[in-house]
Design a protein around this motif. Structure first.
Motif, PDB file in Angstrom:
ATOM      1  N   GLU A 123     -56.904 -46.059  42.157  1.00 23.14           N
ATOM      2  CA  GLU A 123     -55.901 -46.435  43.146  1.00 23.14           C
ATOM      3  C   GLU A 123     -54.484 -46.380  42.585  1.00 23.14           C
ATOM      4  OE1 GLU A 123     -56.772 -50.196  44.892  1.00 23.14           O
ATOM      5  OE2 GLU A 123     -58.800 -49.614  45.516  1.00 23.14           O
ATOM      6  N   ASN A 124     -54.360 -46.515  41.264  1.00 24.89           N
ATOM      7  CA  ASN A 124     -53.033 -46.599  40.647  1.00 24.89           C
ATOM      8  C   ASN A 124     -52.732 -45.434  39.713  1.00 24.89           C
ATOM      9  OD1 ASN A 124     -51.864 -49.488  41.348  1.00 24.89           O
ATOM     10  ND2 ASN A 124     -54.061 -49.734  40.965  1.00 24.89           N
ATOM     11  N   HIS A 125     -53.439 -44.317  39.924  1.00 23.68           N
ATOM     12  CA  HIS A 125     -53.233 -43.148  39.073  1.00 23.68           C
ATOM     13  C   HIS A 125     -51.784 -42.649  39.174  1.00 23.68           C
ATOM     14  CE1 HIS A 125     -54.672 -38.811  37.907  1.00 23.68           C
ATOM     15  NE2 HIS A 125     -53.903 -39.351  37.000  1.00 23.68           N
ATOM     16  N   LEU A 126     -51.289 -42.444  40.378  1.00 22.69           N
ATOM     17  CA  LEU A 126     -49.910 -41.989  40.552  1.00 22.69           C
ATOM     18  C   LEU A 126     -48.930 -43.037  40.033  1.00 22.69           C
ATOM     19  CD1 LEU A 126     -47.716 -40.111  41.549  1.00 22.69           C
ATOM     20  CD2 LEU A 126     -48.043 -41.025  43.860  1.00 22.69           C
ATOM     21  N   ALA A 127     -49.229 -44.307  40.275  1.00 19.39           N
ATOM     22  CA  ALA A 127     -48.341 -45.379  39.815  1.00 19.39           C
ATOM     23  C   ALA A 127     -48.200 -45.363  38.295  1.00 19.39           C
ATOM     24  CB  ALA A 127     -48.869 -46.734  40.274  1.00 19.39           C
ATOM     25  N   LEU A 128     -49.289 -45.063  37.585  1.00 19.00           N
ATOM     26  CA  LEU A 128     -49.235 -44.997  36.124  1.00 19.00           C
ATOM     27  C   LEU A 128     -48.265 -43.912  35.674  1.00 19.00           C
ATOM     28  CD1 LEU A 128     -50.221 -45.667  33.257  1.00 19.00           C
ATOM     29  CD2 LEU A 128     -52.129 -44.068  33.637  1.00 19.00           C
ATOM     30  N   TRP A 129     -48.381 -42.715  36.252  1.00 17.01           N
ATOM     31  CA  TRP A 129     -47.492 -41.621  35.852  1.00 17.01           C
ATOM     32  C   TRP A 129     -46.048 -41.902  36.250  1.00 17.01           C
ATOM     33  CZ3 TRP A 129     -48.570 -37.942  32.491  1.00 17.01           C
ATOM     34  CH2 TRP A 129     -49.925 -37.702  32.197  1.00 17.01           C
ATOM     35  N   THR A 130     -45.858 -42.571  37.382  1.00 16.57           N
ATOM     36  CA  THR A 130     -44.507 -42.942  37.801  1.00 16.57           C
ATOM     37  C   THR A 130     -43.874 -43.895  36.795  1.00 16.57           C
ATOM     38  OG1 THR A 130     -45.150 -42.705  40.134  1.00 16.57           O
ATOM     39  CG2 THR A 130     -43.151 -43.964  39.666  1.00 16.57           C
ATOM     40  N   LYS A 131     -44.662 -44.864  36.317  1.00 16.12           N
ATOM     41  CA  LYS A 131     -44.168 -45.824  35.318  1.00 16.12           C
ATOM     42  C   LYS A 131     -43.854 -45.128  33.997  1.00 16.12           C
ATOM     43  CE  LYS A 131     -46.969 -49.623  37.216  1.00 16.12           C
ATOM     44  NZ  LYS A 131     -45.884 -50.475  37.728  1.00 16.12           N
ATOM     45  N   LEU A 132     -44.714 -44.190  33.596  1.00 12.30           N
ATOM     46  CA  LEU A 132     -44.487 -43.477  32.337  1.00 12.30           C
ATOM     47  C   LEU A 132     -43.188 -42.674  32.392  1.00 12.30           C
ATOM     48  CD1 LEU A 132     -48.140 -42.321  31.624  1.00 12.30           C
ATOM     49  CD2 LEU A 132     -46.725 -43.656  30.042  1.00 12.30           C
ATOM     50  N   TRP A 146     -47.060 -35.799  44.968  1.00 15.41           N
ATOM     51  CA  TRP A 146     -46.921 -36.386  43.630  1.00 15.41           C
ATOM     52  C   TRP A 146     -45.656 -35.933  42.901  1.00 15.41           C
ATOM     53  CZ3 TRP A 146     -51.066 -38.290  39.965  1.00 15.41           C
ATOM     54  CH2 TRP A 146     -52.070 -38.983  40.649  1.00 15.41           C
ATOM     55  N   SER A 147     -45.215 -34.722  43.150  1.00 14.72           N
ATOM     56  CA  SER A 147     -44.134 -34.122  42.356  1.00 14.72           C
ATOM     57  C   SER A 147     -42.833 -34.926  42.320  1.00 14.72           C
ATOM     58  CB  SER A 147     -43.846 -32.707  42.849  1.00 14.72           C
ATOM     59  OG  SER A 147     -44.926 -31.849  42.542  1.00 14.72           O
ATOM     60  N   PRO A 148     -42.375 -35.513  43.438  1.00 13.52           N
ATOM     61  CA  PRO A 148     -41.086 -36.227  43.376  1.00 13.52           C
ATOM     62  C   PRO A 148     -41.029 -37.307  42.298  1.00 13.52           C
ATOM     63  CG  PRO A 148     -41.749 -35.902  45.648  1.00 13.52           C
ATOM     64  CD  PRO A 148     -42.915 -35.465  44.801  1.00 13.52           C
ATOM     65  N   ALA A 149     -42.145 -37.922  41.987  1.00 11.05           N
ATOM     66  CA  ALA A 149     -42.155 -38.982  40.978  1.00 11.05           C
ATOM     67  C   ALA A 149     -42.038 -38.447  39.558  1.00 11.05           C
ATOM     68  CB  ALA A 149     -43.441 -39.810  41.109  1.00 11.05           C
ATOM     69  N   MET A 150     -42.284 -37.131  39.371  1.00 13.35           N
ATOM     70  CA  MET A 150     -42.318 -36.564  38.022  1.00 13.35           C
ATOM     71  C   MET A 150     -41.376 -35.395  37.806  1.00 13.35           C
ATOM     72  SD  MET A 150     -46.436 -36.747  37.225  1.00 13.35           S
ATOM     73  CE  MET A 150     -47.048 -36.154  38.779  1.00 13.35           C
ATOM     74  N   ASN A 151     -40.852 -34.808  38.879  1.00 15.19           N
ATOM     75  CA  ASN A 151     -39.951 -33.661  38.743  1.00 15.19           C
ATOM     76  C   ASN A 151     -38.704 -34.038  37.957  1.00 15.19           C
ATOM     77  OD1 ASN A 151     -41.275 -31.520  39.905  1.00 15.19           O
ATOM     78  ND2 ASN A 151     -40.529 -31.936  41.969  1.00 15.19           N
ATOM     79  N   GLY A 152     -38.221 -33.094  37.169  1.00 10.73           N
ATOM     80  CA  GLY A 152     -37.021 -33.332  36.381  1.00 10.73           C
ATOM     81  C   GLY A 152     -37.298 -33.959  35.040  1.00 10.73           C
ATOM     82  N   LYS A 153     -38.506 -34.460  34.847  1.00 13.21           N
ATOM     83  CA  LYS A 153     -38.885 -35.089  33.577  1.00 13.21           C
ATOM     84  C   LYS A 153     -40.010 -34.331  32.887  1.00 13.21           C
ATOM     85  CE  LYS A 153     -36.258 -38.847  33.380  1.00 13.21           C
ATOM     86  NZ  LYS A 153     -35.413 -39.193  32.223  1.00 13.21           N
TER      87      LYS A 153
END
Length: 328
Positions: free
Chosen positions: A213-222, A63-70
């Motif tokens: 199913e779209n939990h990670l997708a939601l955080w990626t979009k945010l 999961w981290s690559p989608a949120m790291n740095g932010k």
């Protein structure tokens, strides 16, 4: 056992139902709430166990690559931990509840644990605030949910909220509490939730299945939409940053002022052409209310420092005075 129509054992001379029965009910309710709060806190202090750490770390790395740095590391870990407990390894939570049930004697608590086996992922928009709860409208289903407040900090209407929810034990319909910390999103990110709703409407799955199913997708979009873990809008953050900047430059301890200013921004939602006008008003307010000690400044000095007029400064100074004068 004291009957409702018996004289109250406290010696007041009144019937029990007219005297201490209500107090006893409040006491029992408080004990019940303390018990379930302790159950939730203990879970997060004990789990995951050492044997489950590797699996959790693997999920975190995914999961981290989608949120790291932010997002701050602590927030990423908290989000992934709930995903791990309630979607990937629900057996950990279920096993914990079974063990808690065996140690519990209060029937009311045992009955509640039986309703707690599957915490439900939730996103919704805050619609109304009450003393103990706030009302949120589910982003996907548009159903109202009453969520127990974690503290007395102001919650502005219009924010979106994320959490895993459980029945709160009140036996009231759609009254919930959060398993872990409630996460609030400022209005800046409303378009992300609107787009997420459109994607949900375009498919035929139920809301819980779609969210899972779209939990990670939601955080990626945010994160892609600029979310950095803040609960304040860009404008509110600017007000706070300018106020902090002045305090730091002048070597003033302004924690008390910043606490009042944060609540004022959230509750009053002030409108100003320049965020610096509110920051300048806050500095005068803090000085006049002795919320920091040290140097003192004239209105002219404060207004020139922030590049605003004295009248603009005084407008928000007066608003802060009126805000603090309102009884809580």
């Amino acid at each position: 056992m004291v009957g409702r129509n018996d004289q109250c054992p406290c010696g007041s001379g009144k019937k029990y139902k007219k005297c201490c029965e209500g107090k006893q009910q409040v006491k029992v309710e408080n004990l019940f709430n303390e018990e379930i709060e302790s159950t939730l806190q203990t879970f997060y202090s004990v789990y995951p166990e050492r044997k489950d750490i590797r699996e959790y770390i693997e999920l975190l790395q995914k999961w981290s690559p989608a949120m790291n740095g932010k997002l701050q590391r602590e927030l990423i870990e908290a989000v992934v931990l709930d995903e791990f407990f309630f979607h990937v390894r629900p057996d950990i939570w279920e096993g914990y509840l079974k063990r808690q049930t065996k140690r519990t004697v209060r029937p009311q608590t045992i009955a509640l644990y039986e309703q707690w086996t599957s915490p439900e992922i939730f996103i919704g928009k805050v619609e109304a605030i009450e003393e103990r709860y706030f009302k949120a409208i589910h982003t996907l289903t548009e159903e109202p949910v009453m969520i127990r407040r974690e503290n007395n900090k102001p919650i502005p209407e219009g924010m979106h909220v994320f959490a895993f929810l459980l029945p709160d034990g009140s036996e009231k319909e759609n009254h919930k509490l959060a398993v872990s910390t409630l996460i609030f999103f400022p209005a800046d990110h409303v378009k992300v939730f609107e787009q997420f709703k459109k994607e949900y409407d375009a498919q035929g799955k139920d809301a819980l299945a779609f969210l899972k199913e779209n939990h990670l997708a939601l955080w990626t979009k945010l994160v892609a939409g600029g979310y950095e873990g803040e609960e304040f809008t860009t404008f509110e953050q600017d007000v706070l940053q300018q106020t902090k900047g002045f305090l730091n430059e002048q070597e003033l301890a302004g924690d008390k002022l910043l606490a009042v200013l944060e609540d004022y921004l959230v509750e009053q939602q002030p409108k100003a052409r320049k965020s610096s006008a509110i920051a300048a008003g806050a500095i005068r307010f803090g000085q006049e209310r002795s919320l920091f000690e040290g140097k003192t400044f004239t209105v002219k000095e404060i207004s020139e420092s922030f590049g605003v007029s004295s009248s603009s400064l005084n407008k928000y100074y007066q608003e802060l005075l009126e805000y603090q004068a309102v009884p809580v």
